[in-house]
Scaffold this active site. Structure first.
Site, PDB file in Angstrom:
ATOM      1  CG  ASP A 565      30.730  42.539 167.296  1.00  0.00           C
ATOM      2  OD1 ASP A 565      29.705  43.167 167.636  1.00  0.00           O
ATOM      3  OD2 ASP A 565      31.528  42.027 168.095  1.00  0.00           O
ATOM      4  CG  ASP A 883      43.305  41.858 122.150  1.00  0.00           C
ATOM      5  OD1 ASP A 883      42.538  40.947 122.522  1.00  0.00           O
ATOM      6  OD2 ASP A 883      44.121  42.411 122.896  1.00  0.00           O
ATOM      7  CG  ASP A1454      97.936  25.609 157.249  1.00  0.00           C
ATOM      8  OD1 ASP A1454      96.719  25.787 157.448  1.00  0.00           O
ATOM      9  OD2 ASP A1454      98.630  26.373 156.563  1.00  0.00           O
TER      10      ASP A1454
END
Length: 1734
Positions: A565, A883, A1454
């Site tokens: 837009d 590798d 208690d």
């Protein structure tokens, strides 16, 4: 009277002692409970006719025995002792069995028997079964094998043999053979079983003078038979049973069964042990068996003759036809079984027992057997021992299946349950469990219901959203249409109002529109299309995307489709993007305006650059909008074509957004490596097994399965699976399915479990599974990593090999198999109802994420490619994990080597990726480098990664930048010097302050990276040259090799020198720089020759280093490294270009390094160590430090030969070196401006002044570790004092000389003076008023009127000439000056009033301080810091607790913790009746409000009535809404005491202590830790302990002492008559009248006594105690204002709870006194003075 029926089972139970004796004679043991179980429940199910009451029928017993001894899973090894005992009872019945046994039948022998008569030929002998010739002596024709008393050593020989069909060895006598053949031909050959059974009952033949040591059987009438071991038996026993090391219990049971049933001889035992045990196991068993030999006293013996006699290691000469020989053999077997049991006992390992858990489909009884077997194997405890039943029960509960264990823990009265009760309960739970089919059906049903609910909810929300948007759109359309009509008609036109009965369609009256006849009927036609925006055009989740032009970007890791837009000023997001910023913007729309917030900055990586953008969050917007702001940053171009608009970048490429880690960012900038055209046609087709695209998953065929060893203390770890989104689960589901299909993942059941993490691949919606193996890695043994270092890996690549092939192995770790024993370590949880998977999966191959995977794979691939390297020596093969780089000198060699490598990889089972392959090229990318023509470059992608990073804002971002740039440091000259300002900011705890220096270094590194040169590959066939330079403590160098006439750089090196070397002169710093860089260069040169070129002639320095600068260790290190002529050589001195570090064409000015070092002396050039002839003074200094009465005393002195110039005591603890420095410094200060000769016997002081002082100063007074040196202040003072004398000579002399020279006399006097001064009282270093400090000038004193009045009252006099008042001979300091002085002193020390007063009195101030004591008290009281930290001295008077007026009305409660507790009990809930002191205590498992309410309603209320008042502390169990609601409903007044004031609950707190002390004593006395069992005794003591009034709680409650019996009184007649009920009631009435009422009055009188209140009033300021202080946190907080008070507590502003008066102290508010203050101004040359509050 009835008659009882006697059965075989009941008969054996009545004579159980005889049964156990018979079993013991068989070397087995039986239990009564299992005897009954097998007889009545197990054996009747075998289908052989065994009755439930037992039988003595031998045929049935033998059939049951054959079932029990069945090989394989159908056997019952645990029942062997019981059926063997039954058989022994039936075969040789004791007297109480004989009436129930039928008489035996005599059958002819069919089995081979021992020779009965003398033989004319000696029997053949074999190595396995030796023959013995017994001594000739008369013996009965029937040798008596069994004694009449049924001794235990003979019954072992009466066992039935197994059904072997082999025949015994034939007689060596030919006649005997014929006779035997004749006898056997007359009788049909029966089955082997019948033959063996009959053979046991046949009469023996005549006696034989020669016996063979064959396995013996006792047949009928005492006949001995031999049944040898067959090879098939030995083979089956070995292969169908685990090894002795794996399961010693099972193999021991097998050998015990064989010894019982086969009755082997000594040689057979050796054969059996040699077959079933290894050599080491056999030796261990024999050793343990010999240890079990007992002597005549019944204890184990170590006498060799007794041990060898009972358990010989060599073949004994036992005659098995005699009872003595058979007794020896029976004893040998018993000892052998004891050795097996002792050798099979593993070391105690309770972790192994704990690891035994119940399987999902395992019955509780089977699990219990496994658990008991683990106890037998891994612990010295017998699980059948009643004393161990508790431990076994607890293990059974805790290690059962979770569902069973939880229910067993909740059983009532758990401690009274036996192990059998627990097994029965577990069986009930197990049988009621959910079957796997039911569980899968339930999961499927729940999943479908959940999916249905979710779908219905989505549809409902969708409909609701559609209706809401329809309404909004209708309003919008109505507004637009109305506006258009108004614009066309020029005014407002309303629809005419209709009447009540008027039609809206035809406007006629009498009907409505729905009944209008003119309204057309039939199906509704299609809706007309409108050009306006409708609801169908709106995008959302599950709807069509926005209209064109649109673009999909990734924001916050989520793909978002934007509508491009260009009319929107800002880009908009509709969904919640995460955290929002505080900024907001006002958005005006068609339906009105509203304020929306901005998102925080989002970092976006694009192919066109880096974008950091903040979006506007508008949830009401139909689509996400791509506005002009972001389009501008993207440099987007919008092209309008026939097919629509197209949004592209500045170069015409499509815009893409990716989010990935910074370490992989360089991959974005790499140009895509397209595979070679020939790769798809030739290489793929020629080597299909080498490529992952054509060969499938790899498997290293030459590598054995890997076993992962665990650490010794490792235990299984189980971590629950993390929550996973639906999208992520769907993303990794295909990968899981693929790995399952390939066999890499398999279902399993394992105690190990680690979570699975779905990781989204950048730029896609695909996820890949990553397992979090961090906890597993902690528990696996570490191995040394052997993966090559990328730093020097390319050093093995010569520049002559310029044709390369790079291969990246696909799924490399999956090529290695895991051993089945190690597979459970890597299990994870996975559920997929569609695939029928609900449980755990594990890896059969080496997983990724495991810490040792790279090393294990790298080593395996190196081993597999070793042959390739040998076969192709001309090729260079480099490998870094997966590798691979292959280098050759020509293209042809490269192609041939590549083909051979691919063929080798395919044969070995490895697969390479065709997409990433670089085949036979002159330029390749390997490990982030660009290799071409023997050189390596940094790839542009690496450079762009560093260049694209923003300015770091946190230490972590800075470390990321330095890590990324540090990878490229070989290409950056002087990298260490450039990055020096950045590294301090990365340290932990350092304030991150980014300044100009850091910004400059940041830019320099980026700029240097852009101009990075190409570096040559190291050629190990050529020598290397290292050019080194040093600047300000940083070593810089370049490693080069000659290429024709030029020098080609190989690497740029740089490093910072350590603090010691950085403080040396320039020439020595160059030596250190060369040593540091030579060590780093060795990683690249691989030990090849190295030529060092530098601007200094350092070779001479290294050979003859100055002793004053370098330590011996450092000197040796440098010489060993740099004087290695075979590897290191020094070139000529060259001048280097500071930019390139290469030599300049013109030569610089030469200099002599040794001469410069010689000139680099101490701080004073004329300082000498030879006496000055014309000196003004010749002094001697010395310092002394020694211990006297446990205290180190020190002193220093300066003397001449005959007198003391200065002497003083030093603070306690001063070292001798420090005292020497102080003495020398004092001498230099006193000789200021004069010529001085000073003698010292301290090498430390002498070297500091001449040598080390300058070295310390150059390196910043730091050690080699970077710490401050000792005696720093004294060294600085000495260096400063060296310049005070006009001429100076510091001379070293010997200490403690005995001569009469001037030097000796002066040194002795200095030493004596220093010791005498040390003994004197040292100066008080804590005195606050220092004499040397500048005092206040009396002329500036200003006296106020109040001061003048006080001075006149004191009688002070005014000194007109000096302008101040004098009192007691001292100038009087005004009150304001006194306050400022004392306030400053207090802020420096924060001492209290008494200590500051004592120090001021001791300091002898030259001034008289007006109102000193009062001011000092005020300063100490008003200090805020002291008030927050110091403890309070205020004491509050003791209060009075409110008590009940009768028993049961007022209780205190208690909880107290009692550990350790059995069966989960670790808390004690205590109730105390405040009136009588009666105690009730209940053990509990939890400290919760539910427990309190339960005990109150079930225990207190039914026995004592409803309490009126309850008192407790502020614990969560008492303040909970549950407890308070129960109290409110019952009308109980619950009083909560002050927090952290145990005295408020003093009665229950004291009884807690009494109970715990009593329990401790009782547990020690009883030797048990079950305090729950001893709790009633502790309560008895508490209830019968006299209180403050001399009465016990029992007497107060019941009116009499507890009933006791005097056991010492023989006359018990007086205690037999008990009083009547009426007498008891009268006694209780008397107690209530005579005791309860006076006691209540006494309590009430105490309440009426006046309580001394606390001194705090409403409006006072107080400090409140902080009960839980953290590290370095003040003890008091506040101050607070008092709002309400009681006699013992206060309520302050800002704290909701009441606070006890003992927890506060008064806060003194200092009055505001005007004073002068200095303030800064904007002008740096001006200050502002203001007068106001201090």
């Amino acid at each position: 009277m009835g008659q009882t029926v006697t059965t075989p089972l009941s008969l054996t139970l009545e004579h159980w002692g005889d049964v156990q004796r018979i079993a013991s004679n068989q070397s087995v043991g039986v239990k009564k409970r299992r005897w009954v179980t097998f007889c009545s429940a197990e054996w009747p199910t075998f289908g052989v006719g065994w009755p439930q009451d037992g039988t003595f029928n031998l045929d049935i017993i033998l059939q049951v025995k054959s079932k029990v001894f069945s090989p394989g899973p159908h056997g019952h090894p645990d029942q062997v002792p019981y059926i063997v005992t039954w058989e022994a009872i039936a075969y040789e019945p004791p007297p109480w069995v004989k009436p129930f046994v039928s008489p035996k039948l005599s059958l002819s022998p069919t089995a081979p028997i021992l020779p009965s008569g003398p033989s004319t030929q000696p029997p053949p002998r074999s190595a396995l079964y030796p023959a013995f010739t017994p001594s000739i002596k008369p013996r009965p024709s029937k040798p008596q094998v069994l004694s009449d008393d049924g001794g235990p050593l003979i019954d072992l020989l009466t066992e039935d043999p197994p059904p072997y069909g082999e025949q015994g060895p034939s007689s060596p006598d030919g006649d005997g053979d014929r006779e035997e053949a004749t006898s056997t031909s007359e009788i049909p050959a029966p089955s082997p079983m019948v033959s063996r059974l009959r053979g046991k009952r046949d009469p023996p033949a005549a006696d034989s003078t020669t016996s063979r040591a064959f396995p013996l059987r006792l047949g009928g009438n005492g006949q001995l038979q031999y049944w040898p071991f067959s090879s098939s038996d030995l083979y089956n026993w070995k292969n169908n049973n685990p090894s002795f090391s794996e399961d010693p219990g099972k193999l021991t049971a097998l050998i015990e069964s064989v010894l019982t049933t086969h009755q082997p001889t000594w040689d057979d035992c050796q054969q059996l042990l040699g077959t079933l045990l290894t050599g080491e196991e056999k030796q261990r068993v024999l050793l343990e068996a010999r240890k079990a030999v007992r002597g005549n006293d019944g204890r184990p013996t170590q006498l060799p003759n007794e041990v060898n006699s009972a358990f010989p290691l060599e073949r004994p000469d036992w005659d098995y036809t005699t009872p003595e020989g058979r007794n020896h053999l029976v004893l040998y077997r018993q000892l052998l079984l004891a050795g097996l049991q002792n050798a099979g006992r593993s070391p105690t390992n309770l972790a192994k027992v704990k690891g035994i858990t119940q399987g999902p489909n395992e019955s509780p009884s089977a699990f219990l057997e496994r658990l008991k077997e683990a106890y037998r194997r891994y612990t010295p405890y017998d699980p059948e021992d009643p004393g161990q039943e508790t431990n076994v029960s607890m293990s059974f509960i805790w290690q059962s299946a979770p569902a069973i264990g939880r229910k067993l823990e909740r059983l009532e009265d758990l401690k009274s349950k036996t192990l059998g009760d627990l097994v029965r309960e577990a069986e009930k739970i197990f049988n009621k469990r959910e079957t796997p089919e039911e569980r899968e059906e339930r999961i499927r049903r729940e999943t479908e219901e959940k999916e249905e609910r979710r779908r219905a909810g989505d549809e409902q929300r969708e409909k609701e959203r559609d209706r809401r948007r329809q309404r909004e759109m209708s309003k919008l359309l109505a507004t637009v249409v109305t506006g258009q009509r108004q614009d066309r008609q020029g005014g407002e036109r309303r629809r005419p109002q209709l009447d009540k009965d008027q039609c809206a369609y035809c406007k006629e009256k009498g009907h409505w529109a729905k009944d209008c006849p003119k309204k057309p009927r039939g199906p509704r036609g299609p809706r007309p299309q409108t050009s306006l925006l409708t609801l169908d055009d709106q995008g959302g989740q599950g709807q069509e995307p926005p209209p064109e032009p649109r673009i999909t970007l990734t924001v916050g890791g989520q793909p978002v489709t934007f509508l491009v837009d260009t009319g929107a000023q800002h880009s908009v997001l509709t969904q919640n993007p995460g955290p929002l910023s505080d900024r907001s913007a006002w958005v005006q729309g068609a339906t009105g305006g509203k304020r929306y917030r901005w998102t925080t900055d989002r970092k976006v990586h694009l192919a066109t650059g880096k974008v950091t953008h903040s979006f506007l969050h508008v949830p009401d917007c139909p689509y996400p909008l791509l506005g002009r702001d972001l389009l501008t940053k993207l440099k987007a171009q919008i092209h309008f074509e026939g097919s629509g608009a197209q949004v592209v970048g500045p170069k015409g490429q499509p815009l893409q957004v990716l989010t990935l880690g910074i370490e992989d960012e360089y991959r974005l900038h790499e140009t895509s490596t397209e595979p070679d055209v020939s790769l798809g046609s030739t290489w793929l087709s020629d080597f299909p097994q080498a490529w992952a695209e054509t060969g499938g998953m790899g498997l290293a065929v030459r590598q054995a399965p890997l076993i992962i060893p665990l650490k010794a203390t490792s235990t299984p770890v189980s971590i629950q699976q993390y929550p996973m989104s639906h999208e992520a689960r769907l993303g990794i589901k295909p990968h899981i399915q693929r790995l399952l299909d390939q066999g890499i993942l398999v279902p399993c059941q394992s105690p190990w479990n680690t979570p699975l993490l779905p990781v989204k691949k950048p730029g896609t919606n695909d996820y890949r599974p990553v397992q979090d193996l961090r906890e597993v890695n902690k528990r696996v043994e570490d191995i040394h990593p052997t993966v090559p270092n990328p730093y020097n890996l390319l050093s093995g690549l010569p520049p002559s090999h310029q044709w390369y092939t790079v291969l990246d192995l696909k799924d490399a770790f999956f090529c290695l198999r895991l051993h089945p024993t190690s597979q459970p370590l890597f299990a994870f949880e996975w559920r997929d109802p569609g695939m029928g998977i609900s449980g755990q999966l594990t890896w059969t191959r080496l997983p990724q994420g495991f810490k040792n995977s790279p090393t294990l794979f790298d080593e395996a691939l190196h081993r597999d490619l070793a042959d390739f390297r040998i076969q192709h020596p001309d090729l260079i093969l480099l490998q870094y994990v997966d590798d691979i780089l292959l280098a050759a000198t020509s293209e042809l060699d490269c192609q041939q080597g590549t083909r051979a490598l691919l063929q080798t990889l395919g044969d070995l089972g490895y697969r390479a990726s065709a997409k990433k392959a670089q085949i036979c090229q002159k330029q390749v990318k390997y490990l982030g480098y660009l290799l071409r023509e023997g050189q390596r470059w940094l790839t542009e992608a690496r450079k762009e990664t560093v260049m694209g990073q923003p300015v770091p804002k946190t230490p972590r971002q800075l470390r990321e930048f330095l890590g990324t740039a540090g990878f490229c440091r070989l290409w950056i000259p002087g990298f260490a010097e450039m990055a020096a300002p950045l590294y301090p900011l990365t340290k932990t705890g350092t304030l991150f302050s980014w300044g100009p220096d850091q910004q400059k270094a940041y830019q320099e590194i980026k700029q240097a990276l852009l101009t990075a040169p190409a570096l040559g590959l190291p050629d190990l066939t050529k020598p290397f040259e290292l050019f080194v330079d040093e600047k300000q403590g940083y070593a810089k160098g370049v490693l080069t090799q000659k290429l024709g006439p030029w020098r080609r750089p190989v690497a740029y090196l740089s490093k910072k020198l350590d603090p010691v070397a950085a403080g040396w002169p320039p020439c020595l710093r160059m030596v250190a720089a060369i040593a540091v860089l030579t060590k780093d260069a060795g990683k690249l040169t691989m030990g090849q020759p190295l030529v060092i070129l530098a601007p200094h002639a350092v070779e001479a320095l290294v050979k003859q280093p100055p002793d004053r600068w370098l330590s011996n260790a450092r000197m040796t290190h440098y010489q060993a490294m740099l004087l290695d002529t075979d590897r290191v050589q020094f070139g000529p001195v060259v001048a280097l270009n500071p930019a390139t570090l290469l030599p300049l064409p013109e030569e610089g000015a030469p200099h002599d390094c040794l001469e410069i070092l010689a000139e680099t002396h101490g701080t004073r050039p004329d300082l000498t160590d030879q006496p000055i002839p014309d000196a003004d003074h010749t002094w001697y200094t010395d310092g002394s430090s020694f211990l006297q009465e446990g205290q180190r005393k020190a002193g220093a002195a300066v003397t001449t030969e005959t007198e003391v110039i200065w002497a003083g005591a030093l603070p306690a603890g001063t070292s001798a070196q420090r005292a020497e420095l102080i003495a020398l410094t004092q001498a230099l200060k006193m000789a200021e401006g004069k010529r001085l000769n000073v003698y010292t016997d301290s090498r430390y002081a002498f070297a500091t002044a001449h040598i080390h002082g300058e070295i310390y100063r150059r390196r910043g007074l730091l050690t080699s570790e970077g710490r401050e040196i000792k005696n720093k202040s004294e060294i600085l003072a000495l260096l400063k004092a060296l310049f005070l004398p006009k001429r100076l000579s510091i001379i070293h002399c010997l200490g403690h000389q005995k001569g009469d020279s001037a030097e000796a006399r002066g040194n002795r006097l200095a030493d004596q003076a220093a010791r005498e001064a040390a003994i004197k009282t040292p100066p008080d270093t804590s005195t606050l008023l220092i004499e040397d400090s500048t005092p206040y000038t009396p002329a500036y004193f200003h006296y106020t009127e109040t001061d003048l009045k006080k001075l006149r009252d004191l009688g002070a006099t005014y000194n007109q000439s000096k302008g101040y008042w004098v009192f007691q001979g001292k100038p009087v300091m005004p009150d304001q000056f006194v306050f400022e002085l004392l306030d400053s002193l207090h802020r420096l020390t924060h001492l209290g009033y008494q200590k500051m007063k004592a120090l001021l009195d001791r300091g002898e101030s030259p001034y008289y301080m007006l109102n000193r004591d009062k001011t000092l008290q005020y300063v100490a009281d008003s200090c805020t810091v002291c008030a927050q930290v110091n403890a309070s001295k205020a004491k509050i008077g003791a209060g009075v607790r409110v008590r009940g007026h009768r028993p049961g009305t007022h209780w205190e409660i208690d909880f107290t913790e009692v550990k350790p507790g059995l069966y989960g009990y670790k808390y004690l809930l205590v109730f105390v009746d405040t009136f009588s002191g009666w105690v009730e205590a209940f053990p509990t498992k939890r400290e919760t409000a539910r427990v309190v309410s339960k005990k109150l309603l079930e225990e207190i209320f039914p026995r004592f009535g409803m309490p009126q008042v309850l008192g407790s502390d502020n614990g969560p169990a008492f303040t909970s809404q549950v407890s308070q609601s129960v109290a409110d409903l019952l009308g109980i007044d619950w009083k909560l005491h002050c927090a952290y004031r145990p005295q408020s609950s003093g009665q229950v707190e004291r009884i807690n202590r009494t109970i715990k002390e009593t329990l401790t004593k009782l547990t020690l006395a009883a030797g048990t830790r079950d305090w729950v069992l001893l709790l009633p005794l502790a309560l008895y003591r508490a209830r019968n302990t006299p209180g403050p009034h001399g009465l016990t709680p029992y007497e107060i409650l019941y009116g009499a002492p507890p009933p006791l019996v005097n056991f010492h009184d023989p006359d018990m007649s007086e205690l037999t008559n008990s009083p009547s009920l009426q007498a008891h009631l009268q006694a209780l009435q008397t107690v209530q009248r005579e005791i309860w009422k006076p006691l209540a009055e006494a309590y009430r009188d105490r309440l009426d006594q006046p309580v001394i209140p606390h001194p705090f009033r409403i409006g006072d300021s107080v400090w409140v105690r902080r009960h839980q202080t953290k590290n370095l946190e003040p003890r008091w907080k506040g101050p607070y204002t008092v709002l309400l008070t009681t006699p013992t507590a206060l309520k302050v502003d800002g704290i909701s709870a009441w606070i006890h008066a003992a927890h506060v102290k008064a806060a003194t508010t200092p009055p505001i006194k005007p004073s002068w203050r200095v303030q800064r101004s904007q002008n740096p040359l001006k200050i502002r003075l203001t007068r106001g509050a201090p």
